[in-house]
Design a protein around this motif. Structure first.
Motif, PDB file in Angstrom:
ATOM      1  N   ALA A   1     -31.685 -43.961 -35.390  1.00 43.85           N
ATOM      2  CA  ALA A   1     -30.434 -43.361 -35.676  1.00 43.85           C
ATOM      3  C   ALA A   1     -30.064 -42.169 -34.849  1.00 43.85           C
ATOM      4  O   ALA A   1     -30.648 -41.002 -34.990  1.00 43.85           O
ATOM      5  CB  ALA A   1     -30.313 -43.064 -37.264  1.00 43.85           C
TER       6      ALA A   1
ATOM      7  N   LEU B   1     -33.487 -31.249 -40.455  1.00 43.91           N
ATOM      8  CA  LEU B   1     -34.127 -32.417 -39.773  1.00 43.91           C
ATOM      9  C   LEU B   1     -33.341 -32.928 -38.503  1.00 43.91           C
ATOM     10  O   LEU B   1     -33.776 -32.766 -37.474  1.00 43.91           O
ATOM     11  CB  LEU B   1     -34.055 -33.404 -40.448  1.00 43.91           C
TER      12      LEU B   1
ATOM     13  N   SER C   1     -35.776 -45.597 -44.642  1.00 48.79           N
ATOM     14  CA  SER C   1     -36.580 -44.407 -45.162  1.00 48.79           C
ATOM     15  C   SER C   1     -37.942 -44.557 -44.008  1.00 48.79           C
ATOM     16  O   SER C   1     -38.715 -45.439 -44.364  1.00 48.79           O
ATOM     17  CB  SER C   1     -36.995 -44.762 -46.468  1.00 48.79           C
ATOM     18  N   ASP C   2     -37.794 -43.634 -43.103  1.00 57.03           N
ATOM     19  CA  ASP C   2     -38.956 -43.556 -42.280  1.00 57.03           C
ATOM     20  C   ASP C   2     -40.353 -43.516 -42.813  1.00 57.03           C
ATOM     21  O   ASP C   2     -41.101 -44.174 -42.305  1.00 57.03           O
ATOM     22  CB  ASP C   2     -38.653 -42.515 -41.110  1.00 57.03           C
TER      23      ASP C   2
ATOM     24  N   THR D   1     -27.338 -39.030 -39.014  1.00 57.80           N
ATOM     25  CA  THR D   1     -28.392 -38.247 -38.012  1.00 57.80           C
ATOM     26  C   THR D   1     -27.696 -37.843 -36.966  1.00 57.80           C
ATOM     27  O   THR D   1     -27.734 -36.911 -36.121  1.00 57.80           O
ATOM     28  CB  THR D   1     -29.621 -38.996 -37.601  1.00 57.80           C
ATOM     29  N   GLY D   2     -26.610 -38.862 -36.500  1.00 56.47           N
ATOM     30  CA  GLY D   2     -25.533 -38.522 -35.413  1.00 56.47           C
ATOM     31  C   GLY D   2     -24.556 -37.443 -35.644  1.00 56.47           C
ATOM     32  O   GLY D   2     -23.553 -37.228 -34.843  1.00 56.47           O
TER      33      GLY D   2
ATOM     34  N   TYR E   1     -23.763 -49.811 -45.545  1.00 59.97           N
ATOM     35  CA  TYR E   1     -24.936 -48.828 -45.505  1.00 59.97           C
ATOM     36  C   TYR E   1     -25.082 -48.347 -46.626  1.00 59.97           C
ATOM     37  O   TYR E   1     -24.376 -47.669 -47.346  1.00 59.97           O
ATOM     38  CB  TYR E   1     -24.630 -47.666 -44.458  1.00 59.97           C
TER      39      TYR E   1
ATOM     40  N   THR F   1     -36.173 -39.876 -37.427  1.00 59.08           N
ATOM     41  CA  THR F   1     -37.414 -39.548 -36.868  1.00 59.08           C
ATOM     42  C   THR F   1     -37.616 -40.158 -35.584  1.00 59.08           C
ATOM     43  O   THR F   1     -38.496 -39.554 -34.840  1.00 59.08           O
ATOM     44  CB  THR F   1     -38.834 -39.397 -37.827  1.00 59.08           C
TER      45      THR F   1
ATOM     46  N   GLY G   1     -24.209 -41.793 -37.161  1.00 56.39           N
ATOM     47  CA  GLY G   1     -24.490 -41.742 -38.604  1.00 56.39           C
ATOM     48  C   GLY G   1     -24.643 -40.726 -39.230  1.00 56.39           C
ATOM     49  O   GLY G   1     -24.085 -39.624 -38.285  1.00 56.39           O
TER      50      GLY G   1
ATOM     51  N   ILE H   1     -26.851 -45.451 -48.894  1.00 55.76           N
ATOM     52  CA  ILE H   1     -27.511 -44.292 -48.869  1.00 55.76           C
ATOM     53  C   ILE H   1     -27.280 -43.420 -50.053  1.00 55.76           C
ATOM     54  O   ILE H   1     -26.279 -43.308 -50.222  1.00 55.76           O
ATOM     55  CB  ILE H   1     -27.497 -43.894 -47.581  1.00 55.76           C
TER      56      ILE H   1
HETATM   57  C1  NAY Z   1     -28.347 -42.201 -40.089  1.00 59.79           C
HETATM   58  O1  NAY Z   1     -27.474 -42.675 -40.611  1.00 59.79           O
HETATM   59  O2  NAY Z   1     -28.447 -41.342 -39.412  1.00 59.79           O
HETATM   60  C2  NAY Z   1     -29.651 -42.606 -40.677  1.00 59.79           C
HETATM   61  O3  NAY Z   1     -30.059 -43.630 -40.422  1.00 59.79           O
HETATM   62  C3  NAY Z   1     -30.471 -41.724 -41.492  1.00 59.79           C
HETATM   63  C4  NAY Z   1     -31.537 -42.375 -42.239  1.00 59.79           C
HETATM   64  C5  NAY Z   1     -32.378 -41.279 -42.798  1.00 59.79           C
HETATM   65  N1  NAY Z   1     -32.158 -40.869 -44.134  1.00 59.79           N
HETATM   66  C6  NAY Z   1     -31.431 -40.155 -44.436  1.00 59.79           C
HETATM   67  C7  NAY Z   1     -31.103 -39.989 -46.047  1.00 59.79           C
HETATM   68  O4  NAY Z   1     -30.772 -39.343 -43.943  1.00 59.79           O
HETATM   69  O5  NAY Z   1     -34.210 -41.484 -41.192  1.00 59.79           O
HETATM   70  C8  NAY Z   1     -33.904 -41.417 -42.539  1.00 59.79           C
HETATM   71  C9  NAY Z   1     -34.597 -39.904 -42.956  1.00 59.79           C
HETATM   72  O6  NAY Z   1     -34.138 -38.825 -42.281  1.00 59.79           O
HETATM   73  C10 NAY Z   1     -36.064 -40.016 -42.696  1.00 59.79           C
HETATM   74  O7  NAY Z   1     -36.594 -41.275 -43.599  1.00 59.79           O
HETATM   75  C11 NAY Z   1     -36.816 -38.524 -43.274  1.00 59.79           C
HETATM   76  O8  NAY Z   1     -36.572 -38.541 -44.563  1.00 59.79           O
END
Ligand code: NAY
Length: 292
Positions: free
Chosen positions: A10, A249, A187-188, A47-48, A135, A206, A45, A137
């Motif tokens: 992501a 994060l 969920s990484d 993360t982005g 998605y 991650t 997403g 979440i």
């Molecule tokens: C995104 O849309 O950016 C994702 O894929 C997020 C996925 C992440 N989940 C959340 C709840 O943010 O990668 C996971 C998460 O950061 C990781 O498992 C660490 O908890």
């Protein structure tokens, strides 16, 4: 979409210190991901930091990514927004820009009802021929199992990014909807569990830093060496828990990339970036963790 399996970061969106989209940084990060050998990219997403960007910036990030990737791996674009109109606009743009799939969280904040959520996805799915990956979440309010089954009936809804930790639902979705319905485990720290439950791929934050670790986990899994895959998972869990302990994060993953020479820039406010002193401590902590 059937080819979109495996480890899919992501992707972070790099911003410069003045919070402008950092095009060169984004290109550098993508080059690093491709060099690591990732199987696809999931962009804008959570993360982005997609929700912190305006529409023009989100579109620009898509254009840069499609250009830099140049067809080497599939690109899935998160187009979620609280307004159907805005998301449809982003969907059409993603299609025209040459993306391979779209994805969206359900419209959130106002506690929309099931009928509204289904209509939202229908509008996006009908806007272009692109496959839509729903998605699920917790941050946006998890959808119930029956809602997922209803969404799967919409033409072009071809899969789900499943970030809840009730992985038996992944097993059940595969049984109820068939092997072709793609499932990405989000969920990484539960990657191996997601794969064993039947997920086709892993989409996560991650992997912007740990791509090699998870690529080796995925390789072991594909070869059927579950014990080795699980050994990698155990190590990764240690690292991820350490990463989560810093509390921010996105900023951390950007910092770690900068430390290894990939200019992933900074997080956009209200996310907080780390001070120089904190960065020194983070570098020392992680060196220590590597030794153990
Ligand atoms: C995104 O849309 O950016 C994702 O894929 C997020 C996925 C992440 N989940 C959340 C709840 O943010 O990668 C996971 C998460 O950061 C990781 O498992 C660490 O908890």
């Amino acid at each position: 979409l059937k080819d979109m399996k495996g480890v899919i970061p992501a992707l972070l969106t790099p911003f410069d210190k003045d919070e402008n989209l950092h095009e060169e940084g984004l290109r550098a990060l993508i080059r690093r991901m491709l060099a690591d050998g990732v199987h696809g990219l999931y962009i804008t997403g959570s993360t982005g930091e997609g929700f912190l960007m305006d529409l023009e910036e989100r579109k620009r990030a898509v254009e840069i990514t499609v250009d830099e990737v140049a067809g080497k791996v599939p690109v899935m674009v998160h187009v979620g927004a609280i307004s159907t109109k805005l998301s449809v606009d982003l969907t059409r743009h993603a299609y025209e820009a040459g993306a391979d799939a779209i994805s969206s969280v359900p419209p959130f904040y106002y506690r929309f009802g099931e009928a509204e959520i289904i209509e939202y996805y229908r509008a996006l799915a009908e806007a272009t021929p692109l496959p839509m990956i729903v998605y699920n979440i917790p941050l946006a309010g998890l959808m119930g199992y029956d809602t997922i089954l209803k969404l799967a009936k919409i033409e072009n809804v071809k899969g789900i990014k499943y970030t809840a930790s009730s992985h038996y639902e992944i097993t059940k979705l595969k049984a109820d909807l068939g092997e072709d319905f793609m499932i990405y485990s989000g969920s990484d720290e539960m990657a191996i569990s997601g794969l064993l439950a039947g997920a086709d791929g892993l989409i996560g934050s991650t992997y912007n830093v740990l791509a090699d670790t998870f690529l080796s986990l995925y390789d072991f899994y594909v070869k059927g060496d579950i014990a080795k895959a699980n050994d990698v998972m155990k190590e990764a869990v240690e690292v991820i828990l350490k990463m989560l302990s810093y509390g921010n994060l996105n900023a951390l993953l950007k910092t770690l990339n900068r430390m290894r020479g990939v200019d992933a820039g900074y997080a956009r406010s209200p996310f907080r970036n780390f001070t120089k002193e904190e960065e020194v401590k983070i570098a020392a902590d992680l060196r220590e963790l590597k030794k153990t």
